[in-house]
Design a protein around this motif. Structure first.
Motif, PDB file in Angstrom:
ATOM      1  N   LEU A 108      76.644  30.877  53.736  1.00 66.01           N
ATOM      2  CA  LEU A 108      75.166  30.895  53.476  1.00 66.01           C
ATOM      3  C   LEU A 108      74.810  30.110  52.217  1.00 66.01           C
ATOM      4  N   LEU A 109      75.366  30.611  51.094  1.00 68.76           N
ATOM      5  CA  LEU A 109      74.871  29.907  49.935  1.00 68.76           C
ATOM      6  C   LEU A 109      75.203  28.452  49.613  1.00 68.76           C
ATOM      7  N   PRO A 110      76.419  28.121  50.012  1.00 68.03           N
ATOM      8  CA  PRO A 110      76.673  26.701  49.999  1.00 68.03           C
ATOM      9  C   PRO A 110      75.663  25.372  50.916  1.00 68.03           C
ATOM     10  N   VAL A 111      75.497  26.393  52.006  1.00 67.21           N
ATOM     11  CA  VAL A 111      74.439  25.387  53.041  1.00 67.21           C
ATOM     12  C   VAL A 111      73.181  25.754  52.712  1.00 67.21           C
ATOM     13  N   TYR A 112      72.760  26.861  52.402  1.00 69.05           N
ATOM     14  CA  TYR A 112      71.312  27.315  52.334  1.00 69.05           C
ATOM     15  C   TYR A 112      70.772  27.797  51.050  1.00 69.05           C
ATOM     16  N   GLY A 113      71.645  27.686  49.978  1.00 71.30           N
ATOM     17  CA  GLY A 113      71.226  28.134  48.524  1.00 71.30           C
ATOM     18  C   GLY A 113      70.097  27.719  48.047  1.00 71.30           C
ATOM     19  N   ARG A 114      69.917  26.402  48.049  1.00 69.76           N
ATOM     20  CA  ARG A 114      68.857  25.730  47.356  1.00 69.76           C
ATOM     21  C   ARG A 114      68.830  26.044  45.825  1.00 69.76           C
ATOM     22  N   GLU A 115      67.804  25.418  45.101  1.00 68.67           N
ATOM     23  CA  GLU A 115      67.795  25.522  43.664  1.00 68.67           C
ATOM     24  C   GLU A 115      67.038  26.989  43.359  1.00 68.67           C
ATOM     25  N   ILE A 116      67.539  27.611  42.426  1.00 62.75           N
ATOM     26  CA  ILE A 116      66.677  28.856  41.957  1.00 62.75           C
ATOM     27  C   ILE A 116      65.703  28.585  41.064  1.00 62.75           C
ATOM     28  N   SER A 117      64.732  29.130  41.259  1.00 61.37           N
ATOM     29  CA  SER A 117      63.438  29.084  40.231  1.00 61.37           C
ATOM     30  C   SER A 117      62.780  30.281  40.267  1.00 61.37           C
ATOM     31  N   THR A 118      61.762  30.379  39.517  1.00 59.03           N
ATOM     32  CA  THR A 118      60.925  31.618  39.373  1.00 59.03           C
ATOM     33  C   THR A 118      60.166  31.614  40.778  1.00 59.03           C
ATOM     34  N   THR A 119      59.978  30.668  41.443  1.00 60.41           N
ATOM     35  CA  THR A 119      59.210  30.773  42.889  1.00 60.41           C
ATOM     36  C   THR A 119      60.161  31.129  43.925  1.00 60.41           C
ATOM     37  N   ARG A 120      61.334  30.843  43.551  1.00 62.63           N
ATOM     38  CA  ARG A 120      62.569  31.163  44.704  1.00 62.63           C
ATOM     39  C   ARG A 120      63.655  31.607  44.076  1.00 62.63           C
ATOM     40  N   PRO A 121      63.629  32.985  43.640  1.00 63.03           N
ATOM     41  CA  PRO A 121      64.617  33.580  42.819  1.00 63.03           C
ATOM     42  C   PRO A 121      65.736  33.900  43.754  1.00 63.03           C
ATOM     43  N   TRP A 122      66.924  34.013  42.949  1.00 62.93           N
ATOM     44  CA  TRP A 122      68.454  34.602  43.738  1.00 62.93           C
ATOM     45  C   TRP A 122      68.940  35.236  42.697  1.00 62.93           C
ATOM     46  N   CYS A 123      69.894  36.214  42.831  1.00 61.55           N
ATOM     47  CA  CYS A 123      70.501  37.178  42.011  1.00 61.55           C
ATOM     48  C   CYS A 123      72.110  36.931  42.474  1.00 61.55           C
TER      49      CYS A 123
ATOM     50  N   ALA B 186      63.013  40.728  39.558  1.00 56.61           N
ATOM     51  CA  ALA B 186      63.185  41.060  38.146  1.00 56.61           C
ATOM     52  C   ALA B 186      64.400  40.511  37.286  1.00 56.61           C
ATOM     53  N   CYS B 187      65.195  39.622  38.159  1.00 57.76           N
ATOM     54  CA  CYS B 187      66.306  39.110  37.523  1.00 57.76           C
ATOM     55  C   CYS B 187      65.847  37.735  37.182  1.00 57.76           C
ATOM     56  N   THR B 188      66.615  37.299  36.004  1.00 57.23           N
ATOM     57  CA  THR B 188      66.220  36.266  35.121  1.00 57.23           C
ATOM     58  C   THR B 188      66.685  34.796  35.829  1.00 57.23           C
ATOM     59  N   THR B 189      65.943  34.074  36.373  1.00 58.50           N
ATOM     60  CA  THR B 189      66.647  32.881  36.888  1.00 58.50           C
ATOM     61  C   THR B 189      67.324  31.849  36.045  1.00 58.50           C
ATOM     62  N   SER B 190      67.242  31.892  34.960  1.00 61.74           N
ATOM     63  CA  SER B 190      67.767  30.962  34.178  1.00 61.74           C
ATOM     64  C   SER B 190      69.466  31.072  34.002  1.00 61.74           C
ATOM     65  N   PRO B 191      70.211  30.113  34.081  1.00 65.21           N
ATOM     66  CA  PRO B 191      71.631  30.192  33.919  1.00 65.21           C
ATOM     67  C   PRO B 191      71.875  30.616  32.659  1.00 65.21           C
ATOM     68  N   THR B 192      71.136  30.084  31.655  1.00 66.39           N
ATOM     69  CA  THR B 192      71.469  30.192  30.103  1.00 66.39           C
ATOM     70  C   THR B 192      71.185  31.553  29.452  1.00 66.39           C
ATOM     71  N   ARG B 193      70.219  32.318  30.263  1.00 66.01           N
ATOM     72  CA  ARG B 193      69.699  33.734  29.825  1.00 66.01           C
ATOM     73  C   ARG B 193      69.660  34.579  31.184  1.00 66.01           C
ATOM     74  N   PRO B 194      71.118  34.885  31.717  1.00 63.70           N
ATOM     75  CA  PRO B 194      71.301  35.701  32.739  1.00 63.70           C
ATOM     76  C   PRO B 194      70.635  37.208  32.400  1.00 63.70           C
ATOM     77  N   ASN B 195      70.076  37.524  33.594  1.00 67.87           N
ATOM     78  CA  ASN B 195      69.481  39.022  33.349  1.00 67.87           C
ATOM     79  C   ASN B 195      69.668  39.429  34.797  1.00 67.87           C
ATOM     80  N   HIS B 196      70.213  40.680  34.825  1.00 65.10           N
ATOM     81  CA  HIS B 196      70.305  41.435  36.289  1.00 65.10           C
ATOM     82  C   HIS B 196      69.313  42.780  36.142  1.00 65.10           C
ATOM     83  N   ARG B 197      68.493  42.787  37.052  1.00 61.24           N
ATOM     84  CA  ARG B 197      67.836  44.342  36.927  1.00 61.24           C
ATOM     85  C   ARG B 197      67.413  44.671  38.494  1.00 61.24           C
TER      86      ARG B 197
END
Length: 197
Positions: A101-116, A173-184
């Motif tokens: 799923l992720l290698p094919v359909y993952g796309r870029e992570i952003s605040t409008t399209r978050p992924w954790c 609630a999860c930060t999408t920035s790889p430099t500031r990871p946050n999981h909630r």
């Protein structure tokens, strides 16, 4: 008298070079084969962990329910499973999510399209991804016909990704920035407590 002269090794196959164009095709074919082998492994694992089917009531000899009928899961849906069955199913789901799923359909992570990256800790995400995976297994089977994959994309994948990756979805609630990871994990409403008189 014995011959002490060294014997020459038998000639082996001649090495050959694969052109870069053919190498790309070969790598693509290998990746597809590996994904298919993994898919079959997941299906075999699932089949190995399923309980024996219960014979219909008219085929039971003593009229009593079959042994283990009440013990087995009443659903294939992951949220209906518990303990070891849940862990096995989550492992198989994780393999599918991470390798297909992720290698094919993952796309870029952003605040409008978050992924954790810790999606397996979000109950809603686990439920939606598992349902998506169940549909994928059914609709990519040869018995689904040639339109099966298209139906899976239209009716299942697109809808699941819209909900999962919505700005207010389970990963909001999860930060999408790889430099500031946050999981909630977002809190859910507490169930109403009925008053006992």
């Amino acid at each position: 008298m014995s011959d002490t002269s060294p014997t020459a090794p038998a000639p082996g196959p001649e090495p050959f070079r694969v052109s870069d164009e053919d190498l790309d095709d070969l790598a693509s074919a290998l990746a597809k084969t590996i994904a298919e082998v993994r898919r079959h492994g997941v299906i075999l694992d699932r089949l190995g962990s399923e309980p024996d089917p219960v014979p219909p009531a008219d085929q039971q000899t003593d009229g009593a329910p079959a042994a283990g009928a009440a013990d087995g899961p009443t659903s294939v849906f992951i949220l209906a499973l518990g303990g070891e069955a849940y862990a096995v199913e989550l492992t198989a789901l994780s393999n599918w999510v991470n390798h297909l799923l992720l290698p094919v359909y993952g796309r870029e992570i952003s605040t409008t399209r978050p992924w954790c990256a810790q999606w397996h800790e979000h109950p809603e995400a686990v439920a939606r991804l598992h349902a998506l995976w169940l549909a994928w297994q059914q609709l990519t089977d040869t018995e689904a016909g040639l339109a099966g994959p298209s139906t899976w994309h239209r009716d299942h994948l697109d809808q699941a990704l819209v909900h999962l990756r919505a700005p207010d979805g389970p990963f909001a609630a999860c930060t999408t920035s790889p430099t500031r990871p946050n999981h909630r994990v977002l809190t859910t409403p507490a169930p109403e407590q009925s008053e006992v008189a």
